[in-house]
Design a protein around this motif. Structure first.
Motif, PDB file in Angstrom:
ATOM      1  N   GLN A 146      -6.569  -5.047   0.205  1.00  0.00           N
ATOM      2  CA  GLN A 146      -5.480  -4.414   0.309  1.00  0.00           C
ATOM      3  C   GLN A 146      -4.286  -5.265   0.612  1.00  0.00           C
ATOM      4  O   GLN A 146      -3.065  -4.947   0.759  1.00  0.00           O
ATOM      5  CB  GLN A 146      -5.460  -3.197   1.604  1.00  0.00           C
ATOM      6  N   TRP A 147      -4.634  -6.387   0.791  1.00  0.00           N
ATOM      7  CA  TRP A 147      -3.420  -7.427   0.923  1.00  0.00           C
ATOM      8  C   TRP A 147      -2.419  -7.547  -0.219  1.00  0.00           C
ATOM      9  O   TRP A 147      -1.221  -7.354   0.257  1.00  0.00           O
ATOM     10  CB  TRP A 147      -4.210  -9.024   0.721  1.00  0.00           C
ATOM     11  N   LEU A 151       1.517  -6.127   0.245  1.00  0.00           N
ATOM     12  CA  LEU A 151       2.767  -6.773   0.091  1.00  0.00           C
ATOM     13  C   LEU A 151       3.660  -6.435  -1.166  1.00  0.00           C
ATOM     14  O   LEU A 151       4.650  -6.467  -0.930  1.00  0.00           O
ATOM     15  CB  LEU A 151       2.117  -8.318  -0.526  1.00  0.00           C
ATOM     16  N   ARG A 152       3.155  -5.626  -2.117  1.00  0.00           N
ATOM     17  CA  ARG A 152       3.740  -5.393  -3.047  1.00  0.00           C
ATOM     18  C   ARG A 152       4.604  -3.887  -2.742  1.00  0.00           C
ATOM     19  O   ARG A 152       5.579  -3.950  -3.505  1.00  0.00           O
ATOM     20  CB  ARG A 152       3.036  -4.839  -4.309  1.00  0.00           C
ATOM     21  N   TYR A 153       3.917  -3.025  -2.001  1.00  0.00           N
ATOM     22  CA  TYR A 153       4.559  -1.856  -1.853  1.00  0.00           C
ATOM     23  C   TYR A 153       5.119  -1.484  -0.407  1.00  0.00           C
ATOM     24  O   TYR A 153       5.424  -0.325  -0.196  1.00  0.00           O
ATOM     25  CB  TYR A 153       3.496  -0.698  -2.038  1.00  0.00           C
ATOM     26  N   ARG A 154       5.339  -2.562   0.227  1.00  0.00           N
ATOM     27  CA  ARG A 154       6.006  -2.660   1.484  1.00  0.00           C
ATOM     28  C   ARG A 154       7.406  -2.224   1.513  1.00  0.00           C
ATOM     29  O   ARG A 154       7.925  -2.473   0.329  1.00  0.00           O
ATOM     30  CB  ARG A 154       6.034  -4.002   2.238  1.00  0.00           C
ATOM     31  N   PRO A 155       8.173  -1.575   2.533  1.00  0.00           N
ATOM     32  CA  PRO A 155       9.668  -1.440   2.286  1.00  0.00           C
ATOM     33  C   PRO A 155      10.314  -2.868   2.199  1.00  0.00           C
ATOM     34  O   PRO A 155      10.028  -3.813   2.710  1.00  0.00           O
ATOM     35  CB  PRO A 155       9.858  -0.824   4.001  1.00  0.00           C
ATOM     36  N   PHE A 221      -3.037 -14.297  -2.372  1.00  0.00           N
ATOM     37  CA  PHE A 221      -1.915 -13.762  -1.705  1.00  0.00           C
ATOM     38  C   PHE A 221      -0.699 -14.955  -1.766  1.00  0.00           C
ATOM     39  O   PHE A 221       0.446 -14.282  -1.911  1.00  0.00           O
ATOM     40  CB  PHE A 221      -2.343 -13.773   0.033  1.00  0.00           C
ATOM     41  N   MET A 222      -0.939 -16.102  -1.632  1.00  0.00           N
ATOM     42  CA  MET A 222       0.414 -17.064  -1.721  1.00  0.00           C
ATOM     43  C   MET A 222       0.739 -16.878  -3.108  1.00  0.00           C
ATOM     44  O   MET A 222       1.912 -17.199  -3.223  1.00  0.00           O
ATOM     45  CB  MET A 222      -0.243 -18.525  -1.520  1.00  0.00           C
ATOM     46  N   ASN A 226       4.881 -16.042  -4.075  1.00  0.00           N
ATOM     47  CA  ASN A 226       5.686 -16.890  -5.168  1.00  0.00           C
ATOM     48  C   ASN A 226       6.032 -15.975  -6.257  1.00  0.00           C
ATOM     49  O   ASN A 226       7.298 -16.250  -6.731  1.00  0.00           O
ATOM     50  CB  ASN A 226       4.594 -18.132  -5.723  1.00  0.00           C
ATOM     51  N   ARG A 227       5.239 -15.016  -6.752  1.00  0.00           N
ATOM     52  CA  ARG A 227       5.787 -14.396  -7.703  1.00  0.00           C
ATOM     53  C   ARG A 227       6.746 -13.460  -7.540  1.00  0.00           C
ATOM     54  O   ARG A 227       7.861 -13.067  -8.248  1.00  0.00           O
ATOM     55  CB  ARG A 227       4.423 -13.284  -8.175  1.00  0.00           C
ATOM     56  N   GLN A 228       6.895 -12.791  -6.113  1.00  0.00           N
ATOM     57  CA  GLN A 228       7.889 -11.959  -5.669  1.00  0.00           C
ATOM     58  C   GLN A 228       9.570 -12.908  -5.206  1.00  0.00           C
ATOM     59  O   GLN A 228      10.356 -12.363  -4.834  1.00  0.00           O
ATOM     60  CB  GLN A 228       7.504 -11.258  -4.322  1.00  0.00           C
ATOM     61  N   GLY A 229       9.281 -13.939  -5.188  1.00  0.00           N
ATOM     62  CA  GLY A 229      10.038 -15.064  -4.671  1.00  0.00           C
ATOM     63  C   GLY A 229      10.493 -15.011  -3.526  1.00  0.00           C
ATOM     64  O   GLY A 229      11.614 -15.374  -3.152  1.00  0.00           O
TER      65      GLY A 229
END
Length: 478
Positions: A146-147, A151-155, A221-222, A226-229
């Motif tokens: 779920q890590w 991270l992707r679907y957080r507010p 996770f790292m 990086n992908r999300q900037g």
């Protein structure tokens, strides 16, 4: 139109606030010694992502937990308090409702907070998290599956705090085809506390594999950060709750038990390739993280913020750190104080041995130790887990004896330094309300066979209870 402008202004301010304050990710390995990571000198284990975290951030060489026992160590982290000051000094004791947990401080300051994985600090701590997924099978063995989704679907309009708590590398071992297994013959460095035998090597290889799996999830996770900037505004922290789950390490108050890895990476605020030798306690992490988030530290925190070390790693911090060994499967009461030069341990249950918790003293490595003992093939360090009675006091010169092999309590040349250490520990106990109850929790398992005893489930008085230590905020010597 004015209403729309007001809404957009508020949203813009919220996003700006989220970008200004750092996201915080705390990854807490389960039962991992620093010397079992590549960045701390182990050339055989494969931990490329942890090693990269160390290269790109700050590596602490003298970070110590307050207890080499999982839940008391974690309750210290959560509250910024010593175990006997939490009301939960022993294993699997829930934290009381009246204490403040640092993630809830962040939550009140507008952080989105989540815990994924191991969670055994008690039901009251649920209030500290917006999201809590505790060790469910569909989430992976320790929530790792779920890590990335979390991270992707957080507010996106809030900074976030994640407490990621994999079960790796806690026993029992579990296989994982996602990482290349370590070869017991080629990829294992046998610690001096254990014997070099096939069972021990296989035991250590399985332990290495679990660390490798944790490292693999860290890498994924790292990559997502990086992908999300957002990597440059995310403080990533790695530490462990206590030492490796082997005899001579877990539940011990020497450096082999209390010293933990601590890596912190935050490109915006921490110089790369940094290392610090400053003495730091795990109770200092809560006030540090709240300070970095711009939140006020509650009066209940006994630790202090070491944030200045993040930009000036060559600075000093603590004069001393303190440790506790309370009940963990077996009756115990030990206390320690460590300075930069000396370690002092007081044991008020010297008639009892310390072979580690049940999962360690019934392990293949423990069986190899017992077999070697029967053949009289143990070194003093290996035989230490069988000693009974133990010394009531231990005193070590860390500069001359970093491995803490030679007890100097009876050495006249160290009498003055020993008195200083005794006084430090006594002052800490007095100021923080520490006690050694007469009716401590008894053994729940037979020390030799590991079988449950008639007293399994019975609890004694909690250390510090008679002095109401859970309500004492004094920190003791610093």
């Amino acid at each position: 139109m004015k209403l729309l402008f007001l809404i957009l202004s508020c949203l813009t301010a919220a996003i700006a606030s989220a970008q200004h304050r750092p996201n915080i990710v705390l990854i807490i390995g389960d039962d991992i010694s620093p010397e079992d990571l590549g960045c701390y000198g182990n050339k055989r284990i494969r931990t490329p992502n942890l090693d990269r975290l160390a290269r790109e951030g700050l590596q602490f060489s003298r970070f110590f937990v307050t207890s080499s026992s999982c839940s008391p160590s974690r309750t210290s982290l959560l509250t910024g308090r010593y175990p006997h000051n939490t009301g939960a000094a022993e294993l699997h004791t829930p934290l009381p409702a009246y204490l403040t947990y640092f993630p809830e401080v962040l939550k009140k300051e507008g952080y989105y907070t989540a815990l994924l994985g191991k969670w055994h600090e008690g039901p009251e701590t649920k209030r500290a998290y917006d999201l809590l997924k505790a060790g469910e099978k569909e989430n992976g063995s320790g929530g790792e599956d779920q890590w990335l989704a979390t991270l992707r679907y957080r507010p996106k309009d809030k900074p976030f705090f994640f407490w990621l708590a994999p079960f790796d590398a806690h026993r029992d071992w579990s296989a994982d085809p996602s990482t290349r297994p370590h070869d017991p013959d080629k990829d294992v460095a046998v610690p001096e506390t254990l014997v070099d035998a096939p069972g021990t090597r296989e035991d250590l290889a399985a332990y290495y594999n679990e660390i490798g799996r944790l490292d693999h999830h860290l890498g994924d996770f790292m990559a997502e950060l990086n992908r999300q900037g957002i990597a440059d505004n995310t403080l990533v922290i790695f530490l462990a709750d206590n030492a490796r789950p082997f005899p001579g390490s877990k539940t011990r108050l020497t450096d082999r038990g209390l010293r933990s890895p601590l890596l912190m990476r935050w490109p915006k605020g921490i110089p790369k390739h940094g290392k610090t030798d400053a003495l730091v306690s795990s109770i200092d992490l809560a006030p540090t993280l709240t300070a970095l988030a711009g939140a006020p530290a509650p009066a209940s925190f006994q630790g202090k913020s070491f944030a200045p070390l993040l930009t000036k790693p060559g600075g000093t911090f603590r004069r001393c750190v303190f440790g506790e060994h309370n009940w963990h499967d077996y009756e115990a009461w030990e206390r320690s104080v460590r300075t930069g030069d000396f370690l002092y341990i007081l044991n008020l249950r010297p008639d009892l041995d310390n072979g580690g918790p049940i999962d360690a003293n019934q392990s293949p490595a423990a069986h190899d130790l017992k077999a070697a003992k029967a053949e009289h093939h143990l070194s003093d360090l290996q035989n230490d887990v069988f000693l009974k009675p133990r010394a009531k006091e231990e005193f070590y010169d860390l500069k001359k004896d970093p491995g803490q092999r030679r007890n100097l309590v009876l050495e006249e040349a160290y009498a003055s330094k020993l008195r200083e250490a005794r006084l430090l520990l006594r002052n800490w106990q007095e100021e923080t309300g520490d006690t050694a109850p007469a009716n401590l929790t008894p053994d729940w398992y037979d020390r030799e066979t590991g079988k449950p005893t008639a007293k399994k489930g019975q609890r004694g008085e909690m250390p510090g209870a008679s002095r109401n230590a859970g309500k004492i905020n004094r920190p003791g010597p610093f």
